[in-house]
Design an enzyme around this catalytic site. Structure first.
Site, PDB file in Angstrom:
ATOM      1  CD  GLU A 242      12.327  12.098 -10.587  1.00 15.48           C
ATOM      2  OE1 GLU A 242      11.385  12.230 -11.386  1.00 15.48           O
ATOM      3  OE2 GLU A 242      12.336  11.241  -9.685  1.00 15.48           O
TER       4      GLU A 242
ATOM      5  CG  HIS B  84      14.752   9.928  -5.474  1.00 13.07           C
ATOM      6  ND1 HIS B  84      13.373   9.871  -5.516  1.00 13.07           N
ATOM      7  CD2 HIS B  84      15.140  10.450  -6.661  1.00 13.07           C
ATOM      8  CE1 HIS B  84      12.964  10.331  -6.691  1.00 13.07           C
ATOM      9  NE2 HIS B  84      14.004  10.700  -7.397  1.00 13.07           N
TER      10      HIS B  84
ATOM     11  CG  ASP C  70      13.277   6.584  -4.350  1.00 12.83           C
ATOM     12  OD1 ASP C  70      12.949   7.736  -4.002  1.00 12.83           O
ATOM     13  OD2 ASP C  70      13.518   6.277  -5.524  1.00 12.83           O
TER      14      ASP C  70
HETATM   15  C1  ACM Z   1      13.733   8.190 -12.838  1.00 13.24           C
HETATM   16  O1  ACM Z   1      12.757   7.759 -13.469  1.00 13.24           O
HETATM   17  N1  ACM Z   1      13.568   9.101 -11.905  1.00 13.24           N
HETATM   18  C2  ACM Z   1      15.084   7.722 -13.084  1.00 13.24           C
END
Ligand code: ACM
Ligand code: ZN
Length: 766
Positions: free
Chosen positions: A329, A265, A204
């Site tokens: 995201e 991420h 991440d």
């Molecule tokens: C997430 O909670 N971004 C998968």
């Protein structure tokens, strides 16, 4: 001789009676079958099986032997009981019978006078049968003693199988790192409750945690970030450690699903290999939480090589067929202005950047398929379309999962509203700092992974569900345990058991608590909760009701001492007529107590309004530019008058969760003026500001908190104009940027009014 004979007879009788007495003292009778998750069927029978160190355990096939060793270790560690493997007429017999009319993880556990037989449909079934057997044994309070203990277990016939095949838990090890040993501790415990998937979120923005030999800088650079105080926060798993964890999980029938989250991420990877971004420049491992706009460039060939090589290496570490490739995201800001990304869109005849993400995900899936692996992605990847073989994890809600299942994709449900264990379980002013949200035990227990919108013939596509733990605020191992348990156990029952009953679950949970102590777990105990406001003001008297999220004894003190198990028991709402410090806590039946919730109850009077005339509308604002961590850092004189603002929230105009923070915005503001109170009342205010004074009384003080969740304060006010002063720091603390706060000030006029209202511009003057 006769004299000696008599003497020996007496001696033998004495010895024998001592042994039998000892035996009786140390024999625990198990009269009921308490297993969590609750088995499909339990039939009690006459008679008992005596489980003791004389009991032997045997398997019908060689391949079951590792399960024997595991079960013997469990009995030894938890109950100080050793079994042997000699033939005897008091045996636990393990077998596999693939013709059982149960699913692959099903088993039968048959307890009779002389034998216990555990028959699994497969090896997994045998393992789960043994875990059920283990759960029958209550914690023995004298276990510390050296004497062997035996258990008289009621005869019974248990038939069991899970409802869902995917019973998972996800752990984010990027935001905070947890050692391989800590992970093993929890895999071991989770397997006792028949959880069978561990989703390991390894990459991440805030840290890359998996050693990749072909890209060594991923861990050399990407596994370290600067903490608030300038120290370095770091950690990663070597490939050897990963293999160990995976093997340890496999011994407990837990499949490990690694997550290599692309194309967003990715900041930790970009810090190591900036050439993978749309613009190659110096990137730093992200120290802020939230969503990062810098992502992998989808028009860059090196991105595709990167994905391919990493998957290639991962396949030597993770044998399970499912791989999670993220896809959540992913802001498309950079792709929209990147020539390479735009040219890829053209050359591949894609419609837009959503389709570009789909193209990238499809590429990753192709690489996985070459290794006979299947891809899972978060539900955002539905936006640009997915391949027919993509599997979906639905987190934003259930909608993505419903859509995907109805279109024939396999789905794992993880809706945040029910299954994000990084959300609070009780009063957020008492619980350890968590992410936000509210997911008490019952919310997890009540979750049904098959929403009614899924067509009948598509229900088979719901593989099961999973609880996720994102670890932005989980800085300590014991905090993670607090979030996991007992919610993970509720999840296990929700996904395993056909006929759920919450009250029955709670009864069994009560018996489980001492076992969780034996397993050395810092589990959550429901708080004794009252008003969220901790400083409570009253005029004549005040009555305070207390509650818990599920039934448990509540105790309290009114003399400033901490409550203990002997404190007064709460039976009905408490009335106060004078200043009091009220401390409340709940107590589990075996005596363990919750965190303490403390209220400062203060007698007060209504504040008179000012006789000032309203002059201008809005509030006066003074601004001091700079990075102020604490109020103590502020020196008077640094503030400059900056005119007036119409609305309190205008003091912070950059509210935009997650995105880049413009550090030139960092400042402290003081807002001053008057608020017009519509009617006489006992007001509660709620806000995210550092400090709020009304009528010269400090009523909100966020102290040194991260200012992520609002704090409340009370004051009794007459109708009319009252002084208002607000101090607000715009900065970053522990990964949270106050730029993301919407800093309205809310109020309500009665304790029993559950709605807060915004202070509107028509109430503000200077
Ligand atoms: C997430 O909670 N971004 C998968
Ligand atoms: Zn690009």
């Amino acid at each position: 001789m006769k004299k000696y004979f008599l003497f020996f007879l007496v001696l033998i009788i004495t010895v024998l009676s001592t042994i039998s007495c000892n035996n009786d003292e140390n024999t625990i009778v198990v009269d009921s079958i308490e297993i969590t998750p609750k088995p499909k069927s339990i039939q009690l029978k006459e008679g008992y099986f005596l489980l003791s160190s004389k009991t032997s355990i045997q398997a019908s096939e060689e391949k079951i032997n590792p399960l024997i060793n595991h079960f013997k270790d469990q009995l030894n560690e938890l109950y100080k009981l050793s079994l042997n493997t000699h033939k005897s007429n008091n045996t636990i017999q393990l077998t596999i019978n693939d013709s059982l009319n149960l699913n692959e993880e099903g088993y039968e556990l048959n307890i009779t006078q002389n034998n216990i037989t555990v028959t699994g449909k497969s090896l997994k079934g045998v393992f789960y049968g043994l875990q059920s057997l283990l759960q029958l044994l209550p914690v023995n309070p004298s276990i510390e003693g050296k004497n062997p203990v035996s258990y008289k277990i009621t005869n019974a016939q248990i038939t069991d199988e899970p409802k869902f095949g995917w019973r998972g838990l996800m752990l984010d090890v990027s935001r905070h790192f947890y050692s391989a040993d800590f992970i093993k501790k929890h895999l071991n415990i989770l397997s006792m409750f028949k959880i069978n998937k561990f989703h390991w979120h390894l990459t991440d923005d805030q840290g890359w945690r998996m050693e990749i030999k072909s890209y060594p800088k991923l861990t050399e650079i990407g596994s370290k970030r600067k903490a608030d105080n300038g120290s370095i926060y770091k950690g990663f798993y070597t490939q050897e450690e990963i293999k160990e964890v995976v093997a340890y999980a496999k011994e407990r029938f837990i499949d490990v699903i690694p997550e290599f989250d692309i194309p967003g991420h990715m900041m930790a990877a970009l810090a190591a290999y900036p050439e993978l971004a749309c613009t190659a420049k110096l990137y730093e491992v992200r120290t802020l939480w939230g969503v990062e706009t810098n992502i992998l460039c989808a028009g860059n060939e090196s991105t595709y090589t990167f994905i391919e090589q990493i998957i290639d290496e991962m396949t030597s570490l993770f044998p399970y067929e499912y791989y999670h490739m993220g896809g959540d995201e992913t802001p498309k800001d950079k792709w929209k202005v990147c020539a390479k990304c735009q040219s890829k869109i053209k050359s591949e005849s894609l419609k837009d950047t959503h389709e570009l993400q789909s193209y990238l995900m499809a590429y990753a899936e192709k690489i996985l398929n070459n290794h006979n692996k299947k891809m899972i992605g978060w539900d955002e990847i539905l936006e640009g379309g997915i391949t027919p073989t993509t599997n979906i994890m639905s987190w934003q809600g259930e909608e993505g999962g419903i859509k995907a299942a109805n279109a024939g994709h396999d789905v794992i449900m993880t809706p945040s509203k029910h299954l994000y264990l990084n959300f609070y379980q009780g009063d957020l002013n008492v619980e350890p700092m968590a992410f936000g949200g509210y997911v008490p035990l019952k919310k997890v227990y009540d979750y049904n992974p098959v929403p009614k919108e899924i067509e009948k013939n598509k229900q088979k596509h719901i593989l099961g569900a999973q609880a996720n733990v994102w670890t932005e605020y989980v800085t300590e191992d014991n905090m993670l345990e607090y979030l996991f348990y007992p919610r993970a156990i509720a999840l296990a029952e929700t996904l395993w058991s056909e006929g759920k009953n919450y009250d029955d679950f709670l009864d069994r949970l009560t018996d489980l608590y001492p076992k969780l102590d034996l397993l050395d777990l810092n589990y959550h105990i429901p708080l004794a909760e009252g008003p969220e406001t901790k400083v409570i003001k009253f005029i004549d008297s005040i009555t305070i009701p207390l509650k818990t999220t599920h039934p448990v004894k509540v105790v309290y003190t009114t003399d400033s001492t901490d409550p203990n198990t002997n404190s007064k028991v709460y039976e009905h709402p408490l009335t106060f007529k004078k200043n009091t410090v009220l401390k409340v806590a709940s107590v589990l039946p075996h005596g363990k107590m919750s965190l303490i919730n403390e209220f400062n109850i203060i007698k007060t009077t209504y504040k008179e309004p000012l006789d000032t005339l309203k002059t201008g509308k809005g509030l006066k604002i003074k601004v001091a530019k700079g990075f102020f961590q604490n109020i103590e850092d502020l020196k008077s004189g640094v503030f400059r008058d900056s005119g007036t603002i119409e609305n309190i929230k205008d003091s912070n105009k950059t509210f935009y969760w997650g995105h880049e923070i413009d550090s030139s915005n960092f400042k402290a503001v003081i807002i001053e003026g008057f608020v017009e109170i519509p009617k006489k009342g006992s007001y509660t205010f709620s806000g995210l500001q550092d400090k709020v004074w009304i009528s010269d009384s400090l009523i909100i003080d966020n102290g040194k908190s991260i200012r992520k969740h609002p704090k409340q304060g009370m004051i009794a006010l007459e109708k009319g104009l009252h002084k208002l002063k607000i101090l607000y720091l715009n900065n970053i603390r522990k990964g949270w940027a106050t730029d993301w706060n919407s800093v309205a000030l809310l109020f309500r006029a009665h304790d029993d009014d559950t709605t807060y209202y915004k202070i509107k511009p028509n109430m503000l003057y200077h």
